[in-house]
Design a protein around this motif. Structure first.
Motif, PDB file in Angstrom:
ATOM      1  N   ALA A   1      43.641  48.871  38.824  1.00 16.94           N
ATOM      2  CA  ALA A   1      44.106  47.566  39.307  1.00 16.94           C
ATOM      3  C   ALA A   1      44.180  47.594  40.835  1.00 16.94           C
ATOM      4  O   ALA A   1      43.805  46.626  41.512  1.00 16.94           O
ATOM      5  CB  ALA A   1      45.461  47.235  38.706  1.00 16.94           C
ATOM      6  N   ARG A   2      44.660  48.716  41.385  1.00 19.43           N
ATOM      7  CA  ARG A   2      44.712  48.874  42.842  1.00 19.43           C
ATOM      8  C   ARG A   2      43.305  48.919  43.438  1.00 19.43           C
ATOM      9  O   ARG A   2      43.039  48.310  44.479  1.00 19.43           O
ATOM     10  CB  ARG A   2      45.458  50.154  43.196  1.00 19.43           C
ATOM     11  CG  ARG A   2      46.906  50.173  42.762  1.00 19.43           C
ATOM     12  CD  ARG A   2      47.781  49.400  43.707  1.00 19.43           C
ATOM     13  NE  ARG A   2      49.178  49.448  43.304  1.00 19.43           N
ATOM     14  CZ  ARG A   2      50.194  49.434  44.136  1.00 19.43           C
ATOM     15  NH1 ARG A   2      49.974  49.384  45.433  1.00 19.43           N
ATOM     16  NH2 ARG A   2      51.429  49.459  43.686  1.00 19.43           N
ATOM     17  N   PHE A   3      42.433  49.678  42.790  1.00 19.80           N
ATOM     18  CA  PHE A   3      41.057  49.775  43.288  1.00 19.80           C
ATOM     19  C   PHE A   3      40.388  48.407  43.282  1.00 19.80           C
ATOM     20  O   PHE A   3      39.700  48.037  44.242  1.00 19.80           O
ATOM     21  CB  PHE A   3      40.251  50.757  42.443  1.00 19.80           C
ATOM     22  CG  PHE A   3      40.657  52.201  42.590  1.00 19.80           C
ATOM     23  CD1 PHE A   3      41.544  52.605  43.576  1.00 19.80           C
ATOM     24  CD2 PHE A   3      40.151  53.164  41.725  1.00 19.80           C
ATOM     25  CE1 PHE A   3      41.909  53.941  43.711  1.00 19.80           C
ATOM     26  CE2 PHE A   3      40.516  54.488  41.850  1.00 19.80           C
ATOM     27  CZ  PHE A   3      41.394  54.882  42.842  1.00 19.80           C
ATOM     28  N   ASP A   4      40.565  47.666  42.198  1.00 23.58           N
ATOM     29  CA  ASP A   4      39.938  46.345  42.107  1.00 23.58           C
ATOM     30  C   ASP A   4      40.414  45.435  43.234  1.00 23.58           C
ATOM     31  O   ASP A   4      39.630  44.663  43.799  1.00 23.58           O
ATOM     32  CB  ASP A   4      40.259  45.697  40.757  1.00 23.58           C
ATOM     33  CG  ASP A   4      39.524  46.367  39.589  1.00 23.58           C
ATOM     34  OD1 ASP A   4      38.562  47.117  39.834  1.00 23.58           O
ATOM     35  OD2 ASP A   4      39.936  46.143  38.435  1.00 23.58           O
ATOM     36  N   ARG A   5      41.696  45.526  43.557  1.00 26.01           N
ATOM     37  CA  ARG A   5      42.253  44.653  44.590  1.00 26.01           C
ATOM     38  C   ARG A   5      41.888  45.088  46.000  1.00 26.01           C
ATOM     39  O   ARG A   5      41.664  44.237  46.871  1.00 26.01           O
ATOM     40  CB  ARG A   5      43.784  44.595  44.465  1.00 26.01           C
ATOM     41  CG  ARG A   5      44.308  43.778  43.317  1.00 26.01           C
ATOM     42  CD  ARG A   5      45.782  43.426  43.516  1.00 26.01           C
ATOM     43  NE  ARG A   5      46.630  44.609  43.615  1.00 26.01           N
ATOM     44  CZ  ARG A   5      47.234  45.189  42.572  1.00 26.01           C
ATOM     45  NH1 ARG A   5      47.048  44.687  41.351  1.00 26.01           N
ATOM     46  NH2 ARG A   5      48.001  46.252  42.740  1.00 26.01           N
ATOM     47  N   SER A   6      41.834  46.403  46.223  1.00 22.93           N
ATOM     48  CA  SER A   6      41.836  46.865  47.611  1.00 22.93           C
ATOM     49  C   SER A   6      40.734  47.811  48.030  1.00 22.93           C
ATOM     50  O   SER A   6      40.483  47.975  49.236  1.00 22.93           O
ATOM     51  CB  SER A   6      43.189  47.555  47.901  1.00 22.93           C
ATOM     52  OG  SER A   6      44.270  46.704  47.633  1.00 22.93           O
ATOM     53  N   LEU A   7      40.066  48.495  47.089  1.00 25.01           N
ATOM     54  CA  LEU A   7      39.154  49.559  47.477  1.00 25.01           C
ATOM     55  C   LEU A   7      37.968  49.080  48.324  1.00 25.01           C
ATOM     56  O   LEU A   7      37.623  49.748  49.317  1.00 25.01           O
ATOM     57  CB  LEU A   7      38.650  50.318  46.244  1.00 25.01           C
ATOM     58  CG  LEU A   7      37.826  51.579  46.537  1.00 25.01           C
ATOM     59  CD1 LEU A   7      38.643  52.601  47.327  1.00 25.01           C
ATOM     60  CD2 LEU A   7      37.320  52.199  45.229  1.00 25.01           C
TER      61      LEU A   7
END
Length: 331
Positions: free
Chosen positions: A164-170
């Protein structure tokens, strides 16, 4: 910035992350059929990516997982590969002869095969039981596959939150690394473009990337002599040829093998004055928790080395697409 299309880079990474649902469905279907081991197959740069995936998994899993060189497997075989084996490979062209031969042999042995093949109409795309066609982002696609296996085995409890973090910010975070690294990359390229031989040292998930950077980028693409050395093996041979002026670059990541890189750094500080440390920890990744940085350290490294490549190409005038022999001769 030279050859830098921010929007395209963000979209490329975002598109790769969007493949996760398809990857999850394939892994889940394979597990339903029964998977007893997981094999990562490659040659050259793709073998390097295979080693990265194995390193990433072996910190966390009791599942048998291993990387094999496609050319070796094609001529020798591997009795571990058979029914219940899940084989993963990647190919841009979809026609690499060693990988074709290896995939054919694996299928004859009864293995299930997932291919990440950029050209959906290529031979390797047709040979694979499962195929996903999306350009670039090889390591990200491999790691998403590995992480789904870990998730299904209950060995990666942070899976949902991490992605979820990767999808938002990576995507934006990795682009920010390229921007931050660009001045360093320009200076590094200028300082080392004429090196007679350059040593690259790395460990952990950065080892495969180190091997690939020395061979596939400096040798194949830039025609610059280099050698890759695992940080643990630096002390068993190579250390004796490191002098005060020997060009050395040490890559340090943020996974469990970080202490190996730190040990190499302590040694270089004592004997060498021409070394560079590229530590992924020194680059901010907005939106990515510290706990998840180890899983993407290799992508941070590639963001930095990618900028070095652009500046080397500009300074030397050597087009990175130019080849003397590869796919030019029959051998």
């Amino acid at each position: 910035m030279l050859k830098f299309d921010e929007a395209q880079k963000i979209q490329s990474i975002r598109g790769a992350l969007a493949l996760r649902g398809e990857i999850e469905a394939i892994v889940d279907a394979a597990l339903e059929r029964g998977v007893r081991n997981l094999c990562w197959l490659g040659i050259g740069g793709t073998w390097a990516s295979a080693q990265q995936a194995v390193c990433h998994m072996k910190e966390r899993t009791g599942m048998e997982t291993f990387a094999i060189n496609a050319a070796e497997y094609a001529v020798v075989g591997d009795l571990r590969i058979g029914r219940g084996s899940f084989v993963v490979f990647s190919s841009v062209s979809g026609t690499t002869s060693e990988v074709v031969a290896a995939v054919e042999r694996a299928k004859q042995a009864g293995a299930m095969v997932l291919g990440f093949v950029d050209d959906a109409d290529a031979l390797l795309a047709r040979l694979a039981d499962y195929c996903i066609s999306y350009p670039g982002n090889e390591q990200l696609k491999f790691f998403m596959t590995a992480d789904r296996f870990l998730d299904r085995a209950g060995e990666l409890p942070e899976y949902a939150e991490m992605y979820a973090r990767f999808d938002r910010s990576l995507p934006e975070a990795l682009v920010s690394v390229e921007k931050a690294a660009d001045p360093f990359a320009a200076a590094f390229a200028a300082a080392h473009k004429d090196d007679p031989l350059h040593y690259f040292v790395g460990a952990g998930t950065l080892w495969g990337a180190t091997y690939s950077y020395a061979m596939c980028f400096w040798e194949e693409m830039h025609w610059l002599r280099s050698k890759a050395v695992h940080a643990a093996e630096l002390f068993h041979g190579t250390l004796e040829v490191i002098g005060e002026d020997t060009p050395v670059t040490l890559f340090i990541g943020e996974d469990a093998q970080r202490p190996l890189g730190e040990r190499a750094a302590r040694f270089l500080a004592k004997v060498n004055r021409n070394y560079t440390i590229i530590d992924t920890k020194n680059y901010e990744l907005p939106g990515i928790d510290t706990a998840f940085r180890g899983a993407v350290s290799h992508l941070v490294m590639r963001a930095v080395t990618g900028r070095i490549d652009v500046h080397l190409e500009a300074l030397t005038g050597h087009d990175m697409r130019l080849r003397r022999y590869y796919r030019k001769l029959n051998y």
